[in-house]
Design a protein around this motif. Structure first.
Motif, PDB file in Angstrom:
ATOM      1  N   ILE A 123       0.947  -1.051  -0.086  1.00 44.25           N
ATOM      2  CA  ILE A 123      -0.093  -0.060  -0.029  1.00 44.25           C
ATOM      3  C   ILE A 123       0.872   1.141   0.062  1.00 44.25           C
ATOM      4  CG2 ILE A 123      -1.671   1.158   1.495  1.00 44.25           C
ATOM      5  CD1 ILE A 123      -2.879  -1.482   2.211  1.00 44.25           C
ATOM      6  N   THR A 124       1.811   1.163   0.670  1.00 43.17           N
ATOM      7  CA  THR A 124       2.750   2.381   1.088  1.00 43.17           C
ATOM      8  C   THR A 124       3.464   2.684  -0.331  1.00 43.17           C
ATOM      9  OG1 THR A 124       3.029   1.876   3.414  1.00 43.17           O
ATOM     10  CG2 THR A 124       4.583   3.206   2.364  1.00 43.17           C
ATOM     11  N   LEU A 125       4.129   1.617  -0.871  1.00 50.98           N
ATOM     12  CA  LEU A 125       4.813   1.856  -2.248  1.00 50.98           C
ATOM     13  C   LEU A 125       3.989   2.057  -3.484  1.00 50.98           C
ATOM     14  CD1 LEU A 125       7.406  -1.211  -1.900  1.00 50.98           C
ATOM     15  CD2 LEU A 125       7.744   1.307  -1.477  1.00 50.98           C
ATOM     16  N   THR A 126       2.771   1.515  -3.261  1.00 53.28           N
ATOM     17  CA  THR A 126       1.992   2.013  -4.433  1.00 53.28           C
ATOM     18  C   THR A 126       1.232   3.408  -4.359  1.00 53.28           C
ATOM     19  OG1 THR A 126       1.036  -0.280  -4.638  1.00 53.28           O
ATOM     20  CG2 THR A 126      -0.487   1.478  -5.443  1.00 53.28           C
ATOM     21  N   ALA A 127       1.042   3.903  -3.231  1.00 53.40           N
ATOM     22  CA  ALA A 127       0.645   5.194  -2.997  1.00 53.40           C
ATOM     23  C   ALA A 127       2.019   6.242  -3.198  1.00 53.40           C
ATOM     24  CB  ALA A 127       0.414   5.640  -1.350  1.00 53.40           C
ATOM     25  N   ALA A 128       3.246   5.873  -2.818  1.00 51.42           N
ATOM     26  CA  ALA A 128       4.314   6.413  -3.062  1.00 51.42           C
ATOM     27  C   ALA A 128       4.484   6.749  -4.690  1.00 51.42           C
ATOM     28  CB  ALA A 128       5.536   5.966  -2.597  1.00 51.42           C
ATOM     29  N   LEU A 129       3.943   5.716  -5.399  1.00 56.78           N
ATOM     30  CA  LEU A 129       4.477   5.584  -7.047  1.00 56.78           C
ATOM     31  C   LEU A 129       3.255   6.350  -7.711  1.00 56.78           C
ATOM     32  CD1 LEU A 129       5.580   4.678  -9.548  1.00 56.78           C
ATOM     33  CD2 LEU A 129       4.151   2.629  -9.484  1.00 56.78           C
ATOM     34  N   MET A 130       2.024   6.549  -6.852  1.00 50.96           N
ATOM     35  CA  MET A 130       0.927   7.396  -7.450  1.00 50.96           C
ATOM     36  C   MET A 130       1.201   8.899  -7.038  1.00 50.96           C
ATOM     37  SD  MET A 130      -2.303   4.881  -6.300  1.00 50.96           S
ATOM     38  CE  MET A 130      -3.486   6.261  -7.131  1.00 50.96           C
ATOM     39  N   ALA A 131       1.879   9.031  -6.068  1.00 52.44           N
ATOM     40  CA  ALA A 131       2.124  10.383  -5.782  1.00 52.44           C
ATOM     41  C   ALA A 131       3.140  11.106  -6.651  1.00 52.44           C
ATOM     42  CB  ALA A 131       2.730  10.629  -4.150  1.00 52.44           C
ATOM     43  N   GLY A 132       4.072  10.230  -7.006  1.00 55.43           N
ATOM     44  CA  GLY A 132       5.300  10.662  -7.784  1.00 55.43           C
ATOM     45  C   GLY A 132       4.473  10.776  -9.407  1.00 55.43           C
ATOM     46  N   GLY A 314      -1.828  15.230  -0.296  1.00 55.41           N
ATOM     47  CA  GLY A 314      -3.005  16.080  -0.313  1.00 55.41           C
ATOM     48  C   GLY A 314      -2.800  17.234  -0.988  1.00 55.41           C
ATOM     49  N   PHE A 315      -1.337  17.826  -1.196  1.00 55.38           N
ATOM     50  CA  PHE A 315      -1.340  19.291  -1.599  1.00 55.38           C
ATOM     51  C   PHE A 315      -0.765  18.998  -2.977  1.00 55.38           C
ATOM     52  CE2 PHE A 315      -1.219  20.033   2.788  1.00 55.38           C
ATOM     53  CZ  PHE A 315      -1.807  21.058   3.036  1.00 55.38           C
ATOM     54  N   ILE A 316      -0.554  17.868  -3.582  1.00 60.07           N
ATOM     55  CA  ILE A 316      -0.061  17.811  -4.708  1.00 60.07           C
ATOM     56  C   ILE A 316      -0.920  18.204  -5.744  1.00 60.07           C
ATOM     57  CG2 ILE A 316       0.443  15.728  -6.608  1.00 60.07           C
ATOM     58  CD1 ILE A 316       1.468  14.162  -4.306  1.00 60.07           C
ATOM     59  N   GLY A 317      -0.546  19.198  -6.610  1.00 61.15           N
ATOM     60  CA  GLY A 317      -1.309  19.672  -7.899  1.00 61.15           C
ATOM     61  C   GLY A 317      -2.005  20.945  -7.296  1.00 61.15           C
ATOM     62  N   HIS A 318      -1.364  21.522  -6.376  1.00 60.88           N
ATOM     63  CA  HIS A 318      -1.778  23.073  -6.105  1.00 60.88           C
ATOM     64  C   HIS A 318      -0.766  23.940  -6.149  1.00 60.88           C
ATOM     65  CE1 HIS A 318      -4.667  20.278  -4.228  1.00 60.88           C
ATOM     66  NE2 HIS A 318      -5.643  21.297  -4.151  1.00 60.88           N
ATOM     67  N   GLY A 319      -0.090  23.833  -6.998  1.00 65.46           N
ATOM     68  CA  GLY A 319       1.096  24.771  -7.327  1.00 65.46           C
ATOM     69  C   GLY A 319       2.423  24.417  -6.444  1.00 65.46           C
ATOM     70  N   SER A 320       2.579  23.400  -5.805  1.00 62.72           N
ATOM     71  CA  SER A 320       3.602  23.019  -4.934  1.00 62.72           C
ATOM     72  C   SER A 320       4.292  21.719  -5.380  1.00 62.72           C
ATOM     73  CB  SER A 320       2.930  22.929  -3.353  1.00 62.72           C
ATOM     74  OG  SER A 320       4.443  22.565  -2.616  1.00 62.72           O
ATOM     75  N   GLY A 321       5.268  21.998  -5.666  1.00 58.79           N
ATOM     76  CA  GLY A 321       6.225  20.929  -6.401  1.00 58.79           C
ATOM     77  C   GLY A 321       6.761  20.022  -5.127  1.00 58.79           C
ATOM     78  N   LEU A 322       7.039  20.677  -3.943  1.00 62.89           N
ATOM     79  CA  LEU A 322       7.940  20.065  -3.016  1.00 62.89           C
ATOM     80  C   LEU A 322       6.853  19.076  -2.278  1.00 62.89           C
ATOM     81  CD1 LEU A 322      10.187  20.023  -0.987  1.00 62.89           C
ATOM     82  CD2 LEU A 322       9.076  21.587   0.126  1.00 62.89           C
ATOM     83  N   GLY A 324       5.001  16.761  -3.433  1.00 61.74           N
ATOM     84  CA  GLY A 324       5.136  15.553  -4.164  1.00 61.74           C
ATOM     85  C   GLY A 324       6.478  14.621  -3.868  1.00 61.74           C
ATOM     86  N   VAL A 325       7.545  15.526  -3.859  1.00 58.03           N
ATOM     87  CA  VAL A 325       8.785  15.030  -3.283  1.00 58.03           C
ATOM     88  C   VAL A 325       8.664  14.380  -1.937  1.00 58.03           C
ATOM     89  CG1 VAL A 325      11.217  15.807  -2.886  1.00 58.03           C
ATOM     90  CG2 VAL A 325       9.928  16.485  -4.879  1.00 58.03           C
ATOM     91  N   VAL A 326       7.868  15.165  -0.928  1.00 55.61           N
ATOM     92  CA  VAL A 326       7.941  14.912   0.487  1.00 55.61           C
ATOM     93  C   VAL A 326       7.187  13.646   0.587  1.00 55.61           C
ATOM     94  CG1 VAL A 326       6.959  15.415   2.656  1.00 55.61           C
ATOM     95  CG2 VAL A 326       8.298  17.335   1.276  1.00 55.61           C
ATOM     96  N   ALA A 327       5.845  13.650  -0.265  1.00 56.34           N
ATOM     97  CA  ALA A 327       5.085  12.570  -0.046  1.00 56.34           C
ATOM     98  C   ALA A 327       6.004  11.179  -0.497  1.00 56.34           C
ATOM     99  CB  ALA A 327       3.976  12.692  -0.923  1.00 56.34           C
ATOM    100  N   THR A 328       6.844  11.029  -1.598  1.00 54.80           N
ATOM    101  CA  THR A 328       7.163   9.943  -2.226  1.00 54.80           C
ATOM    102  C   THR A 328       8.502   9.593  -1.007  1.00 54.80           C
ATOM    103  OG1 THR A 328       8.467  11.462  -3.641  1.00 54.80           O
ATOM    104  CG2 THR A 328       6.531  10.295  -4.796  1.00 54.80           C
ATOM    105  N   THR A 329       8.971  10.595  -0.729  1.00 58.39           N
ATOM    106  CA  THR A 329      10.273  10.393   0.189  1.00 58.39           C
ATOM    107  C   THR A 329       9.838   9.738   1.307  1.00 58.39           C
ATOM    108  OG1 THR A 329      11.679  12.062  -0.960  1.00 58.39           O
ATOM    109  CG2 THR A 329      12.424  11.240   1.158  1.00 58.39           C
ATOM    110  N   CYS A 330       8.873  10.218   1.982  1.00 54.71           N
ATOM    111  CA  CYS A 330       8.378   9.965   3.448  1.00 54.71           C
ATOM    112  C   CYS A 330       7.758   8.508   3.104  1.00 54.71           C
ATOM    113  CB  CYS A 330       7.403  10.913   4.023  1.00 54.71           C
ATOM    114  SG  CYS A 330       8.223  12.278   4.474  1.00 54.71           S
TER     115      CYS A 330
END
Length: 418
Positions: A123-132, A314-322, A324-330
């Motif tokens: 679940i975690t890796l799938t969510a990280a991939l989707m966030a990326g 949850g903040f991906i796509g709201h003008g913040s590129g950081l 996605g990086v934080v979500a995938t990394t964590c």
């Protein structure tokens, strides 16, 4: 007529001749002596010797009562022995049942550990991939929102599952059931040995009470339910496991030469206790504290990382590129932490150290309180349980005694028991 007169004449003649013959022989008469015998005065001359009369009526009644009482006591004793044997057999049946229960539950919780770990990581890796993917596809707002929401939901689910896993520690639960199964098997063998050895002498109530106490102590040390009675997985202080009833030391005079105990063996056992307390028990408690702290850090880090990833996605796509990086990394770090904690079975390591420290505490209590068993047999058991031969155990006791007398530290390699 003439014949009758002739016969009378002959008889008269013979009688007169006899008279004359008797008178011709004179026998002197002995003088008479008057001897007086003193009589013993008897006050009661009406003295009679009565023959003893043997009366058996009361004796027969007493004999019948004693025999009947003896038969009743014998029957009561036999009934009590049968009762105590039946009680001990009932305890044995419960012990056998607990062996199977702990074995089955241990296998079930081992499956929990592997299934939950694989599920959380997937679940975690799938969510990280989707966030990326969502962070790279910034052109399609609708698709980005859909992927971001899906990633957030998956990461939130992973956070809850990881928190649940870290709370119950499935690997530690499995190790608890393994230890409980092994200890209940030992108790089963102990009860069977008592039933075999005391088949003729009879089983006492103390044997039954001791078996029941051991069963209850094992139930308390290794509970089956998860809710209410589950052991605290993250205590404030590391404590050894305790699965045996408290025993009071018996008087030292019961250790006699006839029972295989002597002053040298007493000294040897005291030195072994000192080595256990100062070296092995202390070392295992130290390692247990380290493993407990590491497990606590990993248990907190996993859900925290997945939670941060869920919030960031949850903040991906709201003008913040950081975001996605934080979500995938964590999320990736959370998968690594979960694998290290549950795949490496850190909880099982904590339980192993807890059980090992409890083993040394049990050895210490047994050496201090054991009085009934033969000294030489007990020495052999202690040596085997500590993984040493008799000569090595005696050499260890000698080294420990010399080092304490000289005030120097005992050789670390020689002092290590287990």
């Amino acid at each position: 007529m003439a014949s009758l007169q002739a016969s009378r004449f002959m008889l008269t003649t013979s009688c007169s001749s006899c008279t004359r013959t008797r008178s011709a022989i004179s026998i002197p008469k002995l003088p008479k002596f008057n001897v007086s015998i003193p009589q013993i005065p008897i006050k009661n001359r009406n003295f009679r010797v009565e023959e003893p009369i043997l009366r058996l009526d009361g004796f027969a009644e007493d004999l019948d009562l004693s025999l009947s009482e003896r038969q009743r006591q014998k029957k009561r004793g036999c009934d009590d022995q049968v009762l105590q044997r039946s009680r001990l057999m009932a305890v044995l049946e419960e012990v056998i049942d607990r062996v199977e229960m702990h074995k089955n539950i241990g296998e079930q919780r081992n499956n929990w550990n592997s299934l939950l770990l694989n599920s959380v990581n997937m679940i975690t890796l799938t969510a990280a991939l989707m966030a990326g993917i969502a962070s790279m596809n910034a052109s399609g707002i609708d698709s980005v929102s859909a992927v971001s929401i899906a990633s957030t939901v998956l990461l939130a689910s992973a956070t809850g599952l990881a928190a649940l896993m870290n709370k119950i520690q499935p690997s530690q639960l499995v190790e608890e059931q393994r230890n409980a199964t092994r200890l209940f098997k030992q108790l089963r063998n102990r009860i069977e040995m008592v039933l075999r050895e005391k088949s003729e002498d009879g089983i006492s109530e103390e044997d039954v009470k001791e078996a029941i106490k051991r069963v209850l102590c094992l139930d308390k040390a290794y509970p089956l339910p998860l809710v209410g009675t589950m052991l605290e997985k993250f205590p404030q202080e590391f404590k050894p496991a305790t699965w045996w009833p408290e025993t009071k030391p018996e008087p030292t005079h019961s250790r006699t030469e006839a029972n295989g105990w002597n002053s040298e063996l007493e000294m040897e056992m005291r030195e072994v206790v000192e080595v256990i307390k100062s070296r092995d028990a202390e070392e295992y408690e130290k390692l247990g504290n380290v493993a407990l702290k590491l497990n606590r850090v990993l248990a907190i880090s996993g859900p925290v990382l997945t939670g941060i990833a869920a919030v960031s996605s949850g903040f991906i796509g709201h003008g913040s590129g950081l975001a996605g990086v934080v979500a995938t990394t964590c999320a990736s770090l959370a998968a690594v932490v979960n694998t290290l904690e549950h795949g490496g079975q850190v909880g099982m390591v904590v339980e192993m150290y807890r059980n090992s420290a409890g083993f040394f505490s049990l050895m210490e209590d047994t050496i201090k309180t054991e009085r009934r068993e033969n000294g030489q047999v007990f020495e052999t058991k202690v040596a085997l349980k500590l993984g040493r031969s008799l000569s090595e155990l005696r050499d260890l006791a000698r080294r420990s005694s010399l080092s304490r007398l000289q005030g120097s530290a005992i050789d670390e390699c020689a002092s290590k028991l287990f």
